[in-house]
Design an enzyme around this catalytic site. Structure first.
Site, PDB file in Angstrom:
ATOM      1  N   THR A  49      76.532 -26.497-133.664  1.00 45.54           N
ATOM      2  CA  THR A  49      76.003 -26.204-134.883  1.00 45.54           C
ATOM      3  C   THR A  49      75.321 -27.227-135.228  1.00 45.54           C
ATOM      4  O   THR A  49      75.814 -28.420-135.306  1.00 45.54           O
ATOM      5  CB  THR A  49      77.101 -25.760-135.685  1.00 45.54           C
ATOM      6  OG1 THR A  49      77.928 -24.712-135.143  1.00 45.54           O
ATOM      7  CG2 THR A  49      76.754 -25.548-137.183  1.00 45.54           C
ATOM      8  N   GLY A  53      82.207 -27.478-135.864  1.00 48.49           N
ATOM      9  CA  GLY A  53      83.777 -27.245-135.657  1.00 48.49           C
ATOM     10  C   GLY A  53      84.481 -26.084-135.921  1.00 48.49           C
ATOM     11  O   GLY A  53      83.662 -24.965-136.047  1.00 48.49           O
TER      12      GLY A  53
END
Ligand code: SD4
Length: 323
Positions: free
Chosen positions: A182, A234
């Site tokens: 991400t 995460g």
């Protein structure tokens, strides 16, 4: 606190008050010039573009949008934009948000068929009275704003999904620690104004309809132009549960350096999440003075730092020292 939690607190995490130097924000050294930080190695390319936008007279908001667009547009990146890994049913669903120096924010979640969710998020911020649009409504809005509907599932990603589907069968991966890419970006321009962005296809093989932390203001991203900004990567559920990025910024408001703030919130998450050793969570942070911080649960988290004409990948320190 149950005994297991107490054990984790005492043995693995150590004392939260034992964090290194306590430099207060007011005393901190001011770092001059534009600064851009973003998560993971992929952040290097995003930072280069973001810096170019600033150099060409773009705003810090343009910089954090156009910077992460580079990664959204890359079909070979499996965790952001086109080519992003699908959910368990084979649909690519994207989450993103953006926040500017005026405390304005925009967000889209569970958006399909549009490869630049962060740009749709910016339109939500600028062209509506709302902060967040999701699913069908977000898609309808994007099309009205002139975004093009595209096939986001590439042949390569479909092949990888089919393979993974066979491997995991009907069972969802319990807690995915691999391949978190991400992209979260925080930038400060030469005048000291801050903006941030965050964009992702989310956890691979997520349930259809699942939304992670990345589009949630305060979880995946938070910016306060008086203080600083933070972004997360995460296992999104753990980040949402602890309002991660907002908490990092709040600690900076109360005098922690960006590094101290990232460490404290990662430790807090680890302390509260039962299976913390099996997940990855990482934060990057930048304060108004231009100091940076990064910290993660597991080893291997890196971030890209652009300052003074140099753009480099840096390893973040981690709670668990082994990979
Ligand atoms: C999520 N936080 O959807 C995202 C995934 C991620 O690097 O960060 N990947 O939970």
């Amino acid at each position: 606190m149950n005994s297991r939690r107490r054990f984790l607190t005492l043995s693995a995490l150590g004392s939260l008050t034992g964090i290194g130097s306590h430099q207060t924000f007011g005393q901190s050294k001011h770092v001059k010039g534009p600064i851009i930080i973003s998560t993971w190695k992929t952040g290097l390319r995003a930072n280069d573009r973001a810096y170019e936008v600033l150099q060409n007279g773009g705003s810090v908001l343009d910089c954090v949008e156009k910077g992460v667009n580079v990664i959204e547009n890359d079909p070979n990146n499996r965790t952001v934009g086109i080519g992003g890994f699908p959910d368990v049913e084979g649909n690519v669903t994207l989450d993103a948000c953006i926040m500017d120096q005026r405390q304005r924010c925009g967000s889209v979640a569970f958006l399909q068929h549009i490869k630049n969710p962060v740009s749709v998020a910016r339109k939500v911020m600028e062209n509506t009275k709302h902060v967040m649009l999701v699913g069908e409504g977000a898609l309808k809005f994007a099309l009205e704003q002139g975004f093009k509907k595209e096939m986001l599932l590439t042949e390569e990603t479909l092949a990888a999904w089919k393979k993974r589907k066979v491997e995991v069968g009907k069972k969802l991966p319990e807690i995915n620690i691999e391949n978190h890419d991400t992209i979260g970006m925080i930038a400060r321009d030469a005048d000291g104004n801050l903006s941030g962005s965050c964009t992702t296809s989310g956890a691979g093989m997520k349930l259809h309809g699942r939304v992670g932390d990345s589009p949630i203001i305060g979880a995946g991203l938070y910016v306060d132009n008086d203080i600083g900004g933070a972004a997360a990567t995460g296992w999104g559920e753990a980040v949402i549960e602890n309002a991660g990025s907002a908490m990092v910024v709040e600690l900076m408001r109360h005098g922690r350096s960006p590094q101290e703030a990232c460490e404290e919130i990662v430790k807090r998450i680890a302390n509260k999440f039962e299976d913390w050793r099996s997940i990855q969570v990482g934060f990057i942070a930048l304060n108004k003075a231009g100091q940076i911080g990064a910290f993660s649960i597991r080893k291997g988290f890196t971030y890209a730092h652009h300052h003074g004409g140099a753009n480099s990948e840096k390893p973040a320190d981690s709670l668990l020292k082994e990979g």
